[in-house]
Scaffold this motif. Sequence first.
Motif, mmCIF file in Angstrom:
data_model
loop_
_atom_site.group_PDB
_atom_site.id
_atom_site.type_symbol
_atom_site.label_atom_id
_atom_site.label_comp_id
_atom_site.label_asym_id
_atom_site.label_seq_id
_atom_site.Cartn_x
_atom_site.Cartn_y
_atom_site.Cartn_z
ATOM 1 N N HIS A 68 0.844 -1.196 0.000
ATOM 2 C CA HIS A 68 0.000 0.000 0.000
ATOM 3 C C HIS A 68 0.884 1.253 0.000
ATOM 4 O O HIS A 68 1.658 1.470 0.924
ATOM 5 C CB HIS A 68 -0.920 0.007 1.226
ATOM 6 N N LYS B 78 -2.722 5.928 -12.774
ATOM 7 C CA LYS B 78 -3.843 5.068 -13.143
ATOM 8 C C LYS B 78 -4.373 5.320 -14.544
ATOM 9 O O LYS B 78 -4.944 4.420 -15.158
ATOM 10 C CB LYS B 78 -4.984 5.259 -12.135
ATOM 11 N N LEU C 174 1.582 -0.989 -10.851
ATOM 12 C CA LEU C 174 0.204 -0.907 -10.385
ATOM 13 C C LEU C 174 -0.660 -1.940 -11.104
ATOM 14 O O LEU C 174 -1.484 -2.637 -10.483
ATOM 15 C CB LEU C 174 -0.338 0.500 -10.608
ATOM 16 N N GLY D 264 -0.097 -5.503 -9.949
ATOM 17 C CA GLY D 264 -0.618 -5.816 -8.625
ATOM 18 C C GLY D 264 0.405 -5.745 -7.514
ATOM 19 O O GLY D 264 0.110 -6.135 -6.378
ATOM 20 N N THR E 297 -0.740 -0.862 -4.484
ATOM 21 C CA THR E 297 -2.033 -0.186 -4.585
ATOM 22 C C THR E 297 -1.815 1.248 -4.122
ATOM 23 O O THR E 297 -1.036 1.498 -3.187
ATOM 24 C CB THR E 297 -3.103 -0.852 -3.708
ATOM 25 N N HIS F 52 -3.121 4.915 -2.632
ATOM 26 C CA HIS F 52 -4.142 5.455 -1.742
ATOM 27 C C HIS F 52 -3.854 6.929 -1.498
ATOM 28 O O HIS F 52 -2.698 7.322 -1.254
ATOM 29 C CB HIS F 52 -4.145 4.713 -0.402
#
Length: 385
Positions: free
Chosen positions: A306, A319, A341, A344, A347, A349
């Motif tokens: 994260h 993204k 990203l 995987g 991630t 935030h």
Amino acid sequence: MDIPPGLTVPNTGMVCKLNKSLYGLKQASRQWYEKLTEALNTRGYTHSLHDYSLFYRKRGTSIVFLGVYVDDILLTGTDIDEITELKKFLHHQFKIKDLGRLHYFLELEILYKDDGILISQRKFVLDLLKEFSCDHSTPLSSPLDPNVKLRANEGKALNDPTQYRKLVGKLNFLTNTRLDLAYSVQLLSQYMQDPREPHLRAAFHMLRYLKKDPTLGVFMSSSADFRVSAYCDSDWAACPDSRKSVTGYIVLLGDSPISWKSKKQETISLSSAEVKYRSLRKVVGELVWLQRLFEELTLLSLGPFHVHCDSQAAIHIAKNPVFHERTKHIEVDYHFVRTKLQEGLITLHHIGTTAQLADILTKALTGIKHCTLLDKLAMSILPPT
């Protein structure tokens, strides 16, 4: 080479043949590493491909690791019998001295607690304060004065810059356990070539900050929480001379900090979105390396990691591959954040600025905010003896 003092030779045209590598020679460290590697290989140990100071052997449930710094070695693992046999083997090969359970290593002091260990450099800090006559100074609550902006050519040049360079070099060594000093040290290191009086005052300001909590160190929790989280931040155009930005990131394993860095970026960023995206690039590169290292340490299935960033624009760039207006001037290699990203590994935030832990690595903070962030980063002090 010159003939060593005290050695008499009949012919001045003779030279010395090196039969054994000696301390002080340029090739000594490499020869020692090759000798140690050769010895460990005969016992089934392999050096890590991601950190050449790490050796390991895995056989079923038996796992043993060696951390090597020149001729100082740390041993740990799950197989006590193998560790005992390895000590005997190393003693037979090199005549080692077994110092028992780890308490002191390369100026790092290890304190064992019920819920983990505390790693500090207390003795090094106290010796540093005494060496520069700051052991009786009034302590301060932050490493740098947030109201003072240092510049390269501002102020009177020092007559003897040796003291400044020596002091900053020792402060740099402290960043091994003091992440609260990382930003300040990287800033003062920029003026090593031509230090001025304001730079020296800032360095002594840091010493007075160290006087406040000389036992402060990193707490490594023994809990089974192996979640990896990262925080990255940047300060756009922070350098008043070059207008380059400062990037900072910190990686946590559970609640324990395991990796951190504060560094001025190599190029000038054209927008705050770009500089935040570059900070993402730095921390994701660190996470890729950590993932490979964790696999060697048998810590599997830790992902996805994260990553927390306080810039919505930077997250959108990672993204959204069609964000042309904000990305056309950013180098292609920085877009590997988007690749990781999609794979995987990470991630992304968004967090508010007040929750950004990496803020301590990008700018000088007030004493209250500085102490608040330290409390969140598992920085602890040694209990009184």
